[in-house]
Design an enzyme around this catalytic site. Structure first.
Site, PDB file in Angstrom:
ATOM      1  N   GLY A 298     -16.561   7.491 -17.971  1.00  0.00           N
ATOM      2  CA  GLY A 298     -16.519   9.107 -18.020  1.00  0.00           C
ATOM      3  C   GLY A 298     -14.727   9.289 -17.968  1.00  0.00           C
ATOM      4  O   GLY A 298     -14.035   8.752 -17.246  1.00  0.00           O
TER       5      GLY A 298
ATOM      6  N   ARG B 262     -12.699  17.194 -14.283  1.00  0.00           N
ATOM      7  CA  ARG B 262     -12.477  18.144 -13.159  1.00  0.00           C
ATOM      8  C   ARG B 262     -11.232  17.526 -12.362  1.00  0.00           C
ATOM      9  O   ARG B 262     -10.476  18.376 -11.411  1.00  0.00           O
ATOM     10  CB  ARG B 262     -13.542  18.146 -12.156  1.00  0.00           C
ATOM     11  CG  ARG B 262     -14.513  18.981 -12.958  1.00  0.00           C
ATOM     12  CD  ARG B 262     -15.683  19.569 -11.900  1.00  0.00           C
ATOM     13  NE  ARG B 262     -16.463  18.498 -11.612  1.00  0.00           N
ATOM     14  CZ  ARG B 262     -17.731  18.374 -10.588  1.00  0.00           C
ATOM     15  NH1 ARG B 262     -17.452  19.417  -9.768  1.00  0.00           N
ATOM     16  NH2 ARG B 262     -18.209  17.499 -10.741  1.00  0.00           N
TER      17      ARG B 262
ATOM     18  N   LYS C 237     -10.788   8.791 -14.426  1.00  0.00           N
ATOM     19  CA  LYS C 237     -10.901   9.298 -13.164  1.00  0.00           C
ATOM     20  C   LYS C 237     -11.042   7.686 -12.125  1.00  0.00           C
ATOM     21  O   LYS C 237     -10.466   7.815 -11.180  1.00  0.00           O
ATOM     22  CB  LYS C 237     -12.326   9.822 -13.064  1.00  0.00           C
ATOM     23  CG  LYS C 237     -12.787  10.171 -11.642  1.00  0.00           C
ATOM     24  CD  LYS C 237     -13.922  10.902 -11.628  1.00  0.00           C
ATOM     25  CE  LYS C 237     -15.288  10.659 -12.139  1.00  0.00           C
ATOM     26  NZ  LYS C 237     -16.374  11.661 -11.956  1.00  0.00           N
TER      27      LYS C 237
ATOM     28  N   GLU D 120     -31.602  18.789 -13.203  1.00  0.00           N
ATOM     29  CA  GLU D 120     -30.079  19.211 -13.060  1.00  0.00           C
ATOM     30  C   GLU D 120     -29.896  20.504 -12.650  1.00  0.00           C
ATOM     31  O   GLU D 120     -30.580  21.199 -12.943  1.00  0.00           O
ATOM     32  CB  GLU D 120     -29.345  18.929 -14.446  1.00  0.00           C
ATOM     33  CG  GLU D 120     -29.296  17.370 -15.050  1.00  0.00           C
ATOM     34  CD  GLU D 120     -28.573  16.585 -14.014  1.00  0.00           C
ATOM     35  OE1 GLU D 120     -27.464  16.852 -13.621  1.00  0.00           O
ATOM     36  OE2 GLU D 120     -28.930  15.353 -13.778  1.00  0.00           O
TER      37      GLU D 120
ATOM     38  N   ASN E 160     -29.817  14.034  -5.961  1.00  0.00           N
ATOM     39  CA  ASN E 160     -29.587  12.748  -6.544  1.00  0.00           C
ATOM     40  C   ASN E 160     -28.153  12.331  -6.491  1.00  0.00           C
ATOM     41  O   ASN E 160     -27.230  13.010  -6.882  1.00  0.00           O
ATOM     42  CB  ASN E 160     -30.122  12.654  -7.908  1.00  0.00           C
ATOM     43  CG  ASN E 160     -30.034  11.306  -8.814  1.00  0.00           C
ATOM     44  OD1 ASN E 160     -30.058  10.343  -8.113  1.00  0.00           O
ATOM     45  ND2 ASN E 160     -29.602  11.495  -9.965  1.00  0.00           N
TER      46      ASN E 160
ATOM     47  N   ARG F  83      14.600  -5.606  -0.995  1.00  0.00           N
ATOM     48  CA  ARG F  83      14.166  -5.630  -2.349  1.00  0.00           C
ATOM     49  C   ARG F  83      13.484  -6.593  -2.715  1.00  0.00           C
ATOM     50  O   ARG F  83      13.459  -7.690  -2.020  1.00  0.00           O
ATOM     51  CB  ARG F  83      15.444  -4.974  -3.357  1.00  0.00           C
ATOM     52  CG  ARG F  83      15.875  -3.645  -3.004  1.00  0.00           C
ATOM     53  CD  ARG F  83      17.118  -3.432  -3.703  1.00  0.00           C
ATOM     54  NE  ARG F  83      17.255  -3.688  -5.051  1.00  0.00           N
ATOM     55  CZ  ARG F  83      18.412  -3.870  -5.862  1.00  0.00           C
ATOM     56  NH1 ARG F  83      19.492  -3.702  -5.054  1.00  0.00           N
ATOM     57  NH2 ARG F  83      18.340  -4.254  -7.116  1.00  0.00           N
TER      58      ARG F  83
ATOM     59  N   TYR G  75      25.616  -5.992   1.625  1.00  0.00           N
ATOM     60  CA  TYR G  75      24.610  -6.007   0.476  1.00  0.00           C
ATOM     61  C   TYR G  75      24.772  -7.424  -0.058  1.00  0.00           C
ATOM     62  O   TYR G  75      25.708  -8.175  -0.187  1.00  0.00           O
ATOM     63  CB  TYR G  75      25.153  -5.120  -0.587  1.00  0.00           C
ATOM     64  CG  TYR G  75      24.349  -5.650  -2.155  1.00  0.00           C
ATOM     65  CD1 TYR G  75      22.906  -5.204  -2.004  1.00  0.00           C
ATOM     66  CD2 TYR G  75      25.185  -6.435  -3.006  1.00  0.00           C
ATOM     67  CE1 TYR G  75      22.365  -5.489  -3.106  1.00  0.00           C
ATOM     68  CE2 TYR G  75      23.920  -6.740  -3.944  1.00  0.00           C
ATOM     69  CZ  TYR G  75      23.075  -6.295  -4.256  1.00  0.00           C
ATOM     70  OH  TYR G  75      22.144  -6.805  -5.317  1.00  0.00           O
TER      71      TYR G  75
ATOM     72  N   ASN H 141      27.362  -9.715  -7.478  1.00  0.00           N
ATOM     73  CA  ASN H 141      26.483 -10.669  -8.438  1.00  0.00           C
ATOM     74  C   ASN H 141      26.436  -9.973  -9.704  1.00  0.00           C
ATOM     75  O   ASN H 141      25.774 -10.776 -10.431  1.00  0.00           O
ATOM     76  CB  ASN H 141      25.281 -10.594  -7.587  1.00  0.00           C
ATOM     77  CG  ASN H 141      24.691  -9.497  -7.242  1.00  0.00           C
ATOM     78  OD1 ASN H 141      25.073  -8.468  -7.046  1.00  0.00           O
ATOM     79  ND2 ASN H 141      23.293  -9.263  -7.621  1.00  0.00           N
TER      80      ASN H 141
END
Length: 508
Positions: free
Chosen positions: A12, A16, A23, A178, A193, A357, A390, A410
């Site tokens: 699905g 919503r 989803k 339903e 259900n 990092r 660094y 670098n």
């Protein structure tokens, strides 16, 4: 369970959610939602698992294949596509070729799960399977009793009259209605259900072949097999959930957030029971796949993301976030650190305000201090980078001292280059290492040096402009400034040549 085939429905769109993303791909505690249903399916399946994909099938398939590549063993998983989303019954029908291929015996029983029920526990599923066996049912449903059942399919049970004449609902289910199709009396039913089923093997696909889209949506409802089972004289059983929230699907962003909170609380409780201290559990965020050693202390507002592994006896201070990191035992990480895809060996100390990092390794007993950033760097055992530096694309040996303000240069705008620093090198403050460059073991680099050539072992390297001291210069400058401040300001107007000469003499 021997002979158990499992279907996971993940086709699905989830309208919503108001999202362009399928989803089941929305994340809960660092994992796509579909992973939770897949884990349960593989844990209980004795035959094989079929996952039905549809909306954004390629993306969902990629997530599933990645998950399967990470977790070897377990039941075989097949991915099948529902090209047209024509309802839940149609979705399950797409798996027929997986289970009835003729290459072996068909499953004796099927378990049908939804891909949007991340709170469903394996223990609950096993209880549902046991209920199915005990009841001798053709179909067994997982249900929940809600104070407000609006929007969900109602479970209608058979009514019976007792010896006293009172009418009550029996254990048997006669149909599922339903919400949009229910009568006022049926809407008053509080048992709903959940959408998780156990179905006898010989019954499932024979019944699905007969399902018709007699509903407002023109879809093939899986729930129709309940009516068929009752009509054919089979028993339909149901197991109400002890905790109703466990079986409810995630259909909105609000439900997504609610599920996140439930699972995060479960994770925190599990690790505290395993010996981890959390000063403020509510502000401590731990992803599903993170691992934490006992006697580790997590301070408020710590976040452990992805597959982060923390060793025993560590201390992680506030406002620190680790993503996919491996941390050894007895490591101290001070406040406000951000690490990603890095390894920290035992007894190291880092922080505050350190940024690692991807590709960093900090070796045993090394220290990384205030405002240091590293990327693709191996910092040797016992080395120190305590301030304002660094270090990128570098290999740094044991016992190296890195002075404040040191940087590895670098990148030349096109390519990245390596810096290698040998054991026990002393780098003075404000050193610049212009890569590619190698500094030999035991060398000393004077403060303020720009290193552009390799430095031999045990050498002293100095590369800076020679200092010049001009005696009395500062005093003369102060006197000149004072003289200028005493000169009166002339009114604006045309000056004569004599006045210009006079001004020049005064300034001298």
């Amino acid at each position: 369970m021997d002979g158990l085939g499992v279907v996971v429905m993940a086709a699905g769109r989830g309208t919503r959610m108001r999202s362009e993303q399928a989803k089941v791909l929305h994340q809960i505690v660092g994992r796509p939602m579909i992973r939770y249903a897949l884990d349960v399916a593989r844990a209980v399946a004795g035959h094989s698992v079929a996952v039905v994909v549809g909306h954004q099938a390629a993306q969902v398939r990629a997530v599933l294949e990645s998950a399967l590549a990470e977790e070897s063993g377990g039941a075989a998983v097949h991915i099948v596509e529902q090209v047209q989303q024509l309802g839940t019954g149609h979705a399950v029908l797409q798996t027929r070729s997986v289970f009835l291929s003729g290459r072996g015996s068909a499953p004796a029983v099927y378990l049908i799960l939804n891909g949007d029920t991340p709170l469903l526990q394996e223990a609950t599923v096993r209880a549902l399977l046991q209920t199915h066996r005990t009841a001798g049912a053709a179909v067994t449903l997982l249900t929940a009793i809600l104070d407000n059942p609006g929007g969900y399919g109602r479970v209608v049970r058979r009514t019976e009259k007792g010896a006293s004449g009172a009418v009550h609902a029996s254990a048997d289910v006669v149909k599922i209605v339903e919400d949009r199709d229910a009568s006022p009396e049926e809407r008053a039913i509080r048992e709903i259900n959940v959408g998780t089923y156990v179905v006898d093997g010989p019954f499932l696909f024979a019944a699905l072949d007969k399902v018709q889209p007699h509903n407002a949506q023109g879809e093939y409802y899986l729930t129709d097999i309940v009516d068929m089972a009752v009509t054919q004289g089979h028993r339909v059983a149901a197991l109400p959930l002890t905790n109703p929230d466990e079986g409810l699907g995630v259909n909105t962003r609000l439900q997504l957030a609610e599920a996140e909170q439930v699972i995060r609380q479960q994770i925190r409780r599990r690790w505290m029971e395993a010996g981890v201290t959390m000063i403020d559990p509510a502000s401590t965020w731990i992803d599903a796949e993170a691992v934490i050693g006992k006697d580790t202390t997590l301070y408020p507002n710590v976040t452990l993301e992805g597959k982060t592994v923390i060793g025993e006896g560590c201390e992680i201070r506030s406002f620190t976030r680790l993503t996919n990191c491996a941390v050894g035992a007895q490591v101290t990480i001070l406040d406000h650190c951000v690490f990603a895809d890095s390894q920290i060996d035992e007894q190291a100390t880092l922080g505050p305000f350190v940024h690692l990092r991807p590709g960093v390794r900090v070796r045993k007993k090394a220290k990384v201090g205030n405002f240091v950033e590293m990327k693709k760097t191996d910092l040797g055992e016992g080395a120190k980078a305590n301030h304002l530096s660094y270090l990128g694309d570098a290999t740094i040996g044991k016992g190296v001292n890195i002075g404040a303000g040191t940087i590895t240069c670098n990148y030349d705008g096109v390519h990245k280059y390596q810096t290698v620093v040998g054991d026990h090198v002393f780098l003075g403050s404000d050193t610049q290492l212009i890569a590619p460059v190698t500094v030999g073991a035991g060398a000393v680099i004077a403060a303020g040096t720009t290193v552009t050539q390799d430095v031999p072992a045990d050498a002293l390297a100095i590369a800076r402009v020679e200092q010049v001291n001009r005696a009395g210069w500062a005093a003369r400058r102060r006197a000149l400034l004072a003289t200028e401040q005493q000169v009166p300001v002339k009114p604006a107007g045309k000056r004569t040549a004599a006045s210009k000469v006079s001004t020049k003499k005064k300034r001298r």
